[in-house]
Design a protein around this motif. Structure first.
Motif, mmCIF file in Angstrom:
data_model
loop_
_atom_site.group_PDB
_atom_site.id
_atom_site.type_symbol
_atom_site.label_atom_id
_atom_site.label_comp_id
_atom_site.label_asym_id
_atom_site.label_seq_id
_atom_site.Cartn_x
_atom_site.Cartn_y
_atom_site.Cartn_z
ATOM 1 N N TYR A 138 1.199 -1.075 -0.431
ATOM 2 C CA TYR A 138 -0.513 0.008 0.336
ATOM 3 C C TYR A 138 0.513 1.395 -0.025
ATOM 4 O O TYR A 138 0.513 2.533 -0.358
ATOM 5 C CB TYR A 138 -0.738 -0.115 1.270
ATOM 6 C CG TYR A 138 -1.893 1.270 1.444
ATOM 7 C CD1 TYR A 138 -3.590 0.779 0.419
ATOM 8 C CD2 TYR A 138 -2.262 2.229 2.134
ATOM 9 C CE1 TYR A 138 -4.349 1.927 0.643
ATOM 10 C CE2 TYR A 138 -3.246 3.081 2.420
ATOM 11 C CZ TYR A 138 -4.458 3.088 1.603
ATOM 12 O OH TYR A 138 -5.438 3.760 0.945
ATOM 13 N N TYR A 139 1.324 1.322 0.974
ATOM 14 C CA TYR A 139 2.962 2.538 0.528
ATOM 15 C C TYR A 139 4.557 2.346 -0.318
ATOM 16 O O TYR A 139 5.241 3.251 0.535
ATOM 17 C CB TYR A 139 2.999 2.611 1.805
ATOM 18 C CG TYR A 139 1.985 2.972 3.249
ATOM 19 C CD1 TYR A 139 1.653 4.249 3.097
ATOM 20 C CD2 TYR A 139 1.646 1.898 3.892
ATOM 21 C CE1 TYR A 139 0.386 4.494 3.277
ATOM 22 C CE2 TYR A 139 0.238 2.215 4.438
ATOM 23 C CZ TYR A 139 0.403 3.436 4.801
ATOM 24 O OH TYR A 139 -1.429 3.372 5.835
ATOM 25 N N GLU A 140 4.840 1.171 -0.886
ATOM 26 C CA GLU A 140 5.424 0.930 -1.094
ATOM 27 C C GLU A 140 6.601 1.714 -2.195
ATOM 28 O O GLU A 140 7.458 2.400 -2.217
ATOM 29 C CB GLU A 140 6.075 -0.091 -1.759
ATOM 30 C CG GLU A 140 6.958 -1.019 -2.910
ATOM 31 C CD GLU A 140 6.656 -2.600 -3.110
ATOM 32 O OE1 GLU A 140 7.614 -2.864 -3.861
ATOM 33 O OE2 GLU A 140 5.816 -2.999 -3.004
ATOM 34 N N ASP A 141 5.041 2.554 -3.201
ATOM 35 C CA ASP A 141 5.366 3.047 -4.295
ATOM 36 C C ASP A 141 6.224 4.842 -3.491
ATOM 37 O O ASP A 141 6.289 5.119 -4.615
ATOM 38 C CB ASP A 141 4.362 3.614 -5.200
ATOM 39 C CG ASP A 141 4.696 2.037 -5.891
ATOM 40 O OD1 ASP A 141 5.389 1.166 -6.281
ATOM 41 O OD2 ASP A 141 2.918 1.940 -6.464
ATOM 42 N N GLU A 142 5.665 5.313 -2.275
ATOM 43 C CA GLU A 142 6.102 6.190 -2.202
ATOM 44 C C GLU A 142 7.072 6.098 -0.811
ATOM 45 O O GLU A 142 8.226 7.001 -1.365
ATOM 46 C CB GLU A 142 4.442 6.720 -0.759
ATOM 47 C CG GLU A 142 3.673 6.951 -1.197
ATOM 48 C CD GLU A 142 2.558 7.190 -0.631
ATOM 49 O OE1 GLU A 142 2.820 8.681 -0.197
ATOM 50 O OE2 GLU A 142 1.366 7.107 0.042
ATOM 51 N N LEU A 143 7.564 4.905 -0.974
ATOM 52 C CA LEU A 143 8.636 4.673 0.027
ATOM 53 C C LEU A 143 9.833 4.408 -0.621
ATOM 54 O O LEU A 143 11.107 5.175 -0.448
ATOM 55 C CB LEU A 143 8.916 3.882 1.081
ATOM 56 C CG LEU A 143 7.153 3.961 2.357
ATOM 57 C CD1 LEU A 143 7.480 2.780 3.114
ATOM 58 C CD2 LEU A 143 8.154 4.919 3.047
ATOM 59 N N HIS A 144 10.079 4.089 -1.431
ATOM 60 C CA HIS A 144 10.706 3.256 -2.671
ATOM 61 C C HIS A 144 11.822 4.890 -3.325
ATOM 62 O O HIS A 144 13.078 3.959 -3.375
ATOM 63 C CB HIS A 144 9.663 2.609 -3.497
ATOM 64 C CG HIS A 144 11.507 2.214 -4.738
ATOM 65 N ND1 HIS A 144 11.643 3.260 -5.647
ATOM 66 C CD2 HIS A 144 11.917 0.832 -5.386
ATOM 67 C CE1 HIS A 144 12.458 1.765 -6.722
ATOM 68 N NE2 HIS A 144 12.070 0.068 -6.140
ATOM 69 N N LEU A 188 12.961 7.241 -1.616
ATOM 70 C CA LEU A 188 13.699 7.365 -0.594
ATOM 71 C C LEU A 188 14.983 6.623 -0.633
ATOM 72 O O LEU A 188 16.475 7.245 -0.115
ATOM 73 C CB LEU A 188 13.842 7.219 0.806
ATOM 74 C CG LEU A 188 12.102 7.908 0.813
ATOM 75 C CD1 LEU A 188 11.196 7.534 2.200
ATOM 76 C CD2 LEU A 188 12.329 9.739 1.006
ATOM 77 N N PHE A 189 15.248 5.368 -1.644
ATOM 78 C CA PHE A 189 16.593 4.484 -1.240
ATOM 79 C C PHE A 189 16.655 4.387 -2.408
ATOM 80 O O PHE A 189 17.532 3.472 -2.637
ATOM 81 C CB PHE A 189 15.299 2.964 -0.921
ATOM 82 C CG PHE A 189 15.128 3.020 0.452
ATOM 83 C CD1 PHE A 189 15.619 2.775 1.875
ATOM 84 C CD2 PHE A 189 13.936 3.662 0.832
ATOM 85 C CE1 PHE A 189 14.927 2.756 3.021
ATOM 86 C CE2 PHE A 189 13.613 3.112 2.305
ATOM 87 C CZ PHE A 189 13.889 3.485 3.461
ATOM 88 N N LYS A 244 12.709 14.622 4.564
ATOM 89 C CA LYS A 244 12.217 14.028 3.430
ATOM 90 C C LYS A 244 11.622 12.879 4.135
ATOM 91 O O LYS A 244 10.482 12.627 3.464
ATOM 92 C CB LYS A 244 13.553 13.366 2.639
ATOM 93 C CG LYS A 244 13.076 13.558 0.779
ATOM 94 C CD LYS A 244 13.278 13.270 -0.321
ATOM 95 C CE LYS A 244 14.660 14.535 -0.467
ATOM 96 N NZ LYS A 244 15.272 13.673 -1.793
ATOM 97 N N CYS A 245 12.382 12.060 4.909
ATOM 98 C CA CYS A 245 11.681 10.908 5.588
ATOM 99 C C CYS A 245 10.103 11.998 5.706
ATOM 100 O O CYS A 245 9.508 10.597 5.643
ATOM 101 C CB CYS A 245 12.066 9.606 6.388
ATOM 102 S SG CYS A 245 13.801 9.400 5.188
#
Length: 206
Positions: free
Chosen positions: A98-104, A106-107, A120-121
């Motif tokens: 559900y949140y993967e695309d938003e967090l990706h 950052l890495f 940013k995080c």
């Protein structure tokens, strides 16, 4: 309630409990950088229990350095390692996808300064949590603050105060039991849209 608090790397649940329950948040950005704190560290729940994610920084203890001036040591491929660790720990959690695309991003986008990256995080996490806050940054460092509730002590990773938050279901809970006060990511991936309600209902240890 008006609070002062440190911006940290994928902050602990305790930090987000304080933020979620505040009317105004002041982020401390004028302090000196210290090692072994949540400024560049987060704890998640891996297959073997509590796992540390540590961002390598270019820093010497001999020369005092402002938090805002500390650079990330990108010679180490820490972003790839942290993302793999998150995948391993939370791929099977109810809300990771559900949140993967938003967090990706950052890495997978280079970050230069630890403070900037932490903000940013925080911005991404606030969007994920649907958390709206009234925030500002310090302009001068004060050891004591009388006009705000001082939660800067929550930056401590080694000497942190034990919390007693309400347990929620964790991916490896059946294997290692409930682990309290991990990174906000643990709560987000396991509780999803309910995470904000959880934060607003918890009480910080005094």
């Amino acid at each position: 309630m008006s609070i002062i608090i440190h911006p940290t790397y994928f902050s602990s649940i305790a930090t987000f409990v304080a933020i979620a329950q505040a009317n105004e948040v002041t982020f401390e950005v004028d302090d000196n950088f210290l090692k072994q704190t949540y400024r560049n560290r987060a704890y998640i729940y891996g297959a073997n229990g509590k796992l540390t994610l540590n961002i390598p920084v270019i820093y010497s203890q001999k020369n005092r350095q402002k938090y805002r001036d500390v650079k990330i040591f990108n010679e180490e491929k820490w972003q790839i390692l942290h993302w793999k660790s998150l995948l391993s720990a939370y791929k099977t959690s109810p809300f990771f996808e559900y949140y993967e695309d938003e967090l990706h991003p950052l890495f997978h986008q280079k970050a230069n300064y630890i403070l900037d990256f932490n903000f940013k995080c925080f911005e991404v996490l606030s969007n994920c949590l649907q958390l709206e806050i009234n925030s500002k940054k310090t302009e001068t460092y004060y050891k004591t603050v009388d006009t705000k509730t001082d939660y800067r002590y929550l930056v401590q990773a080694k000497k942190e105060q034990a919390q007693n938050f309400e347990p929620y279901t964790q991916v490896f809970g059946n294997k290692h039991g409930y682990i309290d006060n991990l990174s906000i990511l643990d709560l987000l991936f396991n509780e999803g849209p309910n995470a904000l309600n959880y934060l607003e209902s918890q009480t910080l240890a005094k």
